[in-house]
Write a protein that holds these residues in place. Sequence first.
Motif, PDB file in Angstrom:
ATOM      1  N   HIS B 129       0.850  -1.191   0.000  1.00 59.47           N
ATOM      2  CA  HIS B 129       0.000   0.000   0.000  1.00 59.47           C
ATOM      3  C   HIS B 129       0.877   1.228   0.000  1.00 59.47           C
ATOM      4  O   HIS B 129       1.909   1.267   0.673  1.00 59.47           O
ATOM      5  N   THR B 130       0.424   2.227  -0.752  1.00 61.32           N
ATOM      6  CA  THR B 130       1.159   3.485  -0.816  1.00 61.32           C
ATOM      7  C   THR B 130       0.571   4.459   0.193  1.00 61.32           C
ATOM      8  O   THR B 130      -0.636   4.715   0.201  1.00 61.32           O
ATOM      9  N   LEU B 131       1.421   4.981   1.063  1.00 61.76           N
ATOM     10  CA  LEU B 131       0.988   5.903   2.118  1.00 61.76           C
ATOM     11  C   LEU B 131       1.145   7.324   1.597  1.00 61.76           C
ATOM     12  O   LEU B 131       2.246   7.875   1.573  1.00 61.76           O
ATOM     13  N   ALA B 132       0.039   7.905   1.134  1.00 60.31           N
ATOM     14  CA  ALA B 132       0.112   9.206   0.474  1.00 60.31           C
ATOM     15  C   ALA B 132      -0.652  10.302   1.209  1.00 60.31           C
ATOM     16  O   ALA B 132      -0.414  11.481   0.971  1.00 60.31           O
ATOM     17  N   ARG B 133      -1.588   9.915   2.074  1.00 62.85           N
ATOM     18  CA  ARG B 133      -2.419  10.913   2.750  1.00 62.85           C
ATOM     19  C   ARG B 133      -2.382  10.673   4.253  1.00 62.85           C
ATOM     20  O   ARG B 133      -2.510   9.542   4.717  1.00 62.85           O
ATOM     21  N   PHE B 134      -2.269  11.759   5.000  1.00 60.20           N
ATOM     22  CA  PHE B 134      -2.207  11.617   6.450  1.00 60.20           C
ATOM     23  C   PHE B 134      -3.506  11.047   7.015  1.00 60.20           C
ATOM     24  O   PHE B 134      -3.490  10.249   7.953  1.00 60.20           O
ATOM     25  N   ASP B 135      -4.635  11.440   6.420  1.00 58.53           N
ATOM     26  CA  ASP B 135      -5.909  10.984   6.989  1.00 58.53           C
ATOM     27  C   ASP B 135      -6.145   9.483   6.778  1.00 58.53           C
ATOM     28  O   ASP B 135      -6.999   8.894   7.424  1.00 58.53           O
ATOM     29  N   GLU B 136      -5.372   8.868   5.894  1.00 62.93           N
ATOM     30  CA  GLU B 136      -5.514   7.423   5.674  1.00 62.93           C
ATOM     31  C   GLU B 136      -4.393   6.622   6.339  1.00 62.93           C
ATOM     32  O   GLU B 136      -4.427   5.396   6.366  1.00 62.93           O
ATOM     33  N   LEU B 137      -3.411   7.340   6.849  1.00 63.71           N
ATOM     34  CA  LEU B 137      -2.154   6.703   7.253  1.00 63.71           C
ATOM     35  C   LEU B 137      -2.343   5.654   8.352  1.00 63.71           C
ATOM     36  O   LEU B 137      -1.903   4.509   8.221  1.00 63.71           O
ATOM     37  N   ASP B 138      -2.982   6.040   9.431  1.00 66.88           N
ATOM     38  CA  ASP B 138      -3.145   5.122  10.570  1.00 66.88           C
ATOM     39  C   ASP B 138      -3.856   3.847  10.128  1.00 66.88           C
ATOM     40  O   ASP B 138      -3.409   2.733  10.412  1.00 66.88           O
ATOM     41  N   PHE B 139      -4.942   4.023   9.415  1.00 66.03           N
ATOM     42  CA  PHE B 139      -5.740   2.881   8.956  1.00 66.03           C
ATOM     43  C   PHE B 139      -4.910   1.953   8.071  1.00 66.03           C
ATOM     44  O   PHE B 139      -4.922   0.730   8.236  1.00 66.03           O
ATOM     45  N   GLN B 140      -4.186   2.542   7.124  1.00 64.68           N
ATOM     46  CA  GLN B 140      -3.408   1.726   6.188  1.00 64.68           C
ATOM     47  C   GLN B 140      -2.303   0.943   6.903  1.00 64.68           C
ATOM     48  O   GLN B 140      -2.099  -0.245   6.647  1.00 64.68           O
ATOM     49  N   VAL B 141      -1.578   1.620   7.777  1.00 68.37           N
ATOM     50  CA  VAL B 141      -0.456   0.949   8.446  1.00 68.37           C
ATOM     51  C   VAL B 141      -0.984  -0.127   9.389  1.00 68.37           C
ATOM     52  O   VAL B 141      -0.518  -1.270   9.390  1.00 68.37           O
ATOM     53  N   ASP B 142      -2.000   0.245  10.163  1.00 67.00           N
ATOM     54  CA  ASP B 142      -2.551  -0.692  11.148  1.00 67.00           C
ATOM     55  C   ASP B 142      -3.117  -1.942  10.478  1.00 67.00           C
ATOM     56  O   ASP B 142      -2.838  -3.071  10.891  1.00 67.00           O
ATOM     57  N   ARG B 143      -3.894  -1.744   9.421  1.00 70.80           N
ATOM     58  CA  ARG B 143      -4.536  -2.890   8.770  1.00 70.80           C
ATOM     59  C   ARG B 143      -3.536  -3.748   8.003  1.00 70.80           C
ATOM     60  O   ARG B 143      -3.697  -4.965   7.910  1.00 70.80           O
ATOM     61  N   THR B 144      -2.511  -3.102   7.442  1.00 67.59           N
ATOM     62  CA  THR B 144      -1.506  -3.872   6.711  1.00 67.59           C
ATOM     63  C   THR B 144      -0.717  -4.765   7.663  1.00 67.59           C
ATOM     64  O   THR B 144      -0.464  -5.940   7.365  1.00 67.59           O
ATOM     65  N   ILE B 145      -0.357  -4.213   8.817  1.00 67.81           N
ATOM     66  CA  ILE B 145       0.355  -5.016   9.808  1.00 67.81           C
ATOM     67  C   ILE B 145      -0.522  -6.168  10.279  1.00 67.81           C
ATOM     68  O   ILE B 145      -0.085  -7.325  10.347  1.00 67.81           O
ATOM     69  N   ALA B 146      -1.774  -5.856  10.591  1.00 70.92           N
ATOM     70  CA  ALA B 146      -2.674  -6.900  11.096  1.00 70.92           C
ATOM     71  C   ALA B 146      -2.822  -8.028  10.089  1.00 70.92           C
ATOM     72  O   ALA B 146      -2.784  -9.216  10.446  1.00 70.92           O
ATOM     73  N   GLN B 147      -2.978  -7.670   8.830  1.00 72.16           N
ATOM     74  CA  GLN B 147      -3.173  -8.706   7.814  1.00 72.16           C
ATOM     75  C   GLN B 147      -1.904  -9.522   7.599  1.00 72.16           C
ATOM     76  O   GLN B 147      -1.966 -10.750   7.449  1.00 72.16           O
ATOM     77  N   ALA B 148      -0.761  -8.864   7.577  1.00 75.53           N
ATOM     78  CA  ALA B 148       0.495  -9.598   7.375  1.00 75.53           C
ATOM     79  C   ALA B 148       0.656 -10.664   8.448  1.00 75.53           C
ATOM     80  O   ALA B 148       0.965 -11.825   8.164  1.00 75.53           O
ATOM     81  N   ILE B 149       0.401 -10.276   9.696  1.00 72.98           N
ATOM     82  CA  ILE B 149       0.595 -11.211  10.798  1.00 72.98           C
ATOM     83  C   ILE B 149      -0.455 -12.317  10.771  1.00 72.98           C
ATOM     84  O   ILE B 149      -0.141 -13.500  10.937  1.00 72.98           O
ATOM     85  N   ALA B 150      -1.704 -11.939  10.513  1.00 71.03           N
ATOM     86  CA  ALA B 150      -2.770 -12.944  10.534  1.00 71.03           C
ATOM     87  C   ALA B 150      -2.620 -13.951   9.400  1.00 71.03           C
ATOM     88  O   ALA B 150      -2.970 -15.122   9.556  1.00 71.03           O
ATOM     89  N   THR B 151      -2.129 -13.501   8.258  1.00 74.42           N
ATOM     90  CA  THR B 151      -2.015 -14.406   7.108  1.00 74.42           C
ATOM     91  C   THR B 151      -0.604 -14.949   6.935  1.00 74.42           C
ATOM     92  O   THR B 151      -0.351 -15.724   6.014  1.00 74.42           O
ATOM     93  N   GLN B 152       0.324 -14.532   7.805  1.00 78.70           N
ATOM     94  CA  GLN B 152       1.719 -14.957   7.699  1.00 78.70           C
ATOM     95  C   GLN B 152       2.274 -14.715   6.299  1.00 78.70           C
ATOM     96  O   GLN B 152       2.862 -15.597   5.673  1.00 78.70           O
ATOM     97  N   ALA B 153       2.077 -13.490   5.852  1.00 80.10           N
ATOM     98  CA  ALA B 153       2.552 -13.131   4.517  1.00 80.10           C
ATOM     99  C   ALA B 153       3.241 -11.776   4.566  1.00 80.10           C
ATOM    100  O   ALA B 153       2.797 -10.887   5.290  1.00 80.10           O
ATOM    101  N   PRO B 154       4.320 -11.607   3.798  1.00 81.48           N
ATOM    102  CA  PRO B 154       5.014 -10.316   3.797  1.00 81.48           C
ATOM    103  C   PRO B 154       4.125  -9.190   3.288  1.00 81.48           C
ATOM    104  O   PRO B 154       3.172  -9.423   2.538  1.00 81.48           O
TER     105      PRO B 154
END
Lengths: 203, 173
Positions: B129-154
């Motif tokens: 995911h490309t982090l381009a807007r501050f208002d989306e930043l928290d959501f994008q980072v948080d959800r990407t981390i959660a998904q990586a860990i839950a699915t065991q995928a980079p």
Amino acid sequence: MTPASTADNARMNRLDLTARLVAKLTHEEAVIGGIGNNNFDLWTAGRRPQNFYMLGSMGLAFPIALGVALAQPKRRVVAIEGDGSLLMQLGCLATIGMLKPANLTLLVMDNGCYQITGSQPTATRHGTDLVAVARGCGLPDSRWASDPDHFETLLDEALRADRPHLIAAKIDDAPGGGPTDRDPSWIRDSFMRGLGTRRTAGQ
Amino acid sequence: MTRWSQTVVDVLKRNDIRLVAYVPDKVLSPLIRAVEADGFFTAFPTTREEEAVGIVCGSWMGGLRGIVLMQTSGFATVGNVIASLAVPYQIPLLMMISERGTLGEFNLGQAIVCRTMRPQLETLGIEHHTLARFDELDFQVDRTIAQAIATQAPAALILSPLLTHPSRQDSAS
């Protein structure tokens, strides 16, 4: 030309040294076996859940071991690397020298060649001294083993130490055992269960 | 400390990402300073990006979650270790990549290497995911981390100059 510090070293055998290592591991120590013959011989010397077998990523046995050592500072972590692999990632010695994890032991099986691809000589055949490199990177407890008994003595010291030790051994060109069962997800799962970071639901 | 780096720090903490291995660049500087100064994190430079990937994969297996910080040009050097370690062994390698080589780049080499980043991520099958807007930043980072860990995928988080460039720091987005 052989580096002066290794001129008197007898040629040892990787599988023998690996078997001696495994025989000393009685506290669920983690072992990272580097790509190729290093993990084949680890597989052959004694399968245990705390072993991690690398099927690729040449040069990364030491960094992976460093990561495990940082995650579990109370567990001894041993990494087995070859000279060709380590030459690809010499910078990791500087990183380990900087961080100095108390629980990490680094083993280098130096046969002076890229054995698996046809035994083309590495730079260690022509003068590069990996122990001297490691010392220069801030790892003063780096030594050549002169024979298998000396290897065991150095290993005993390393496994009790509170700073990283590197032990290098000049080895012969005998082929490795193995091959390792090429199932990466199983290798990782078994390793994590061995480290206590993965358990079956309900356990 | 900048607004975006503070948010990233907060999200890393929320997700218990404690190990930060990095090869620095200018854009990453505020984030690196923040994690170096904060006792929650174990942060250190590595000599190259591939090494950092190995360390973070090893630490995750040992139960310590981590992330690699690097620049676009560094990402160009890690295809092999992702393909031979993170992906086949199913390790949720997290990467935060400061994007250089676009939107005003003067160095042709950087511009060229930037064009290889997303095709390489797509070819490897890596969520990014490309982090381009501050208002989306928290959501994008948080959800990407959660998904990586839950699915065991980079997964890769790309810091766009739209978010990080100094001239953009007062923007509402």
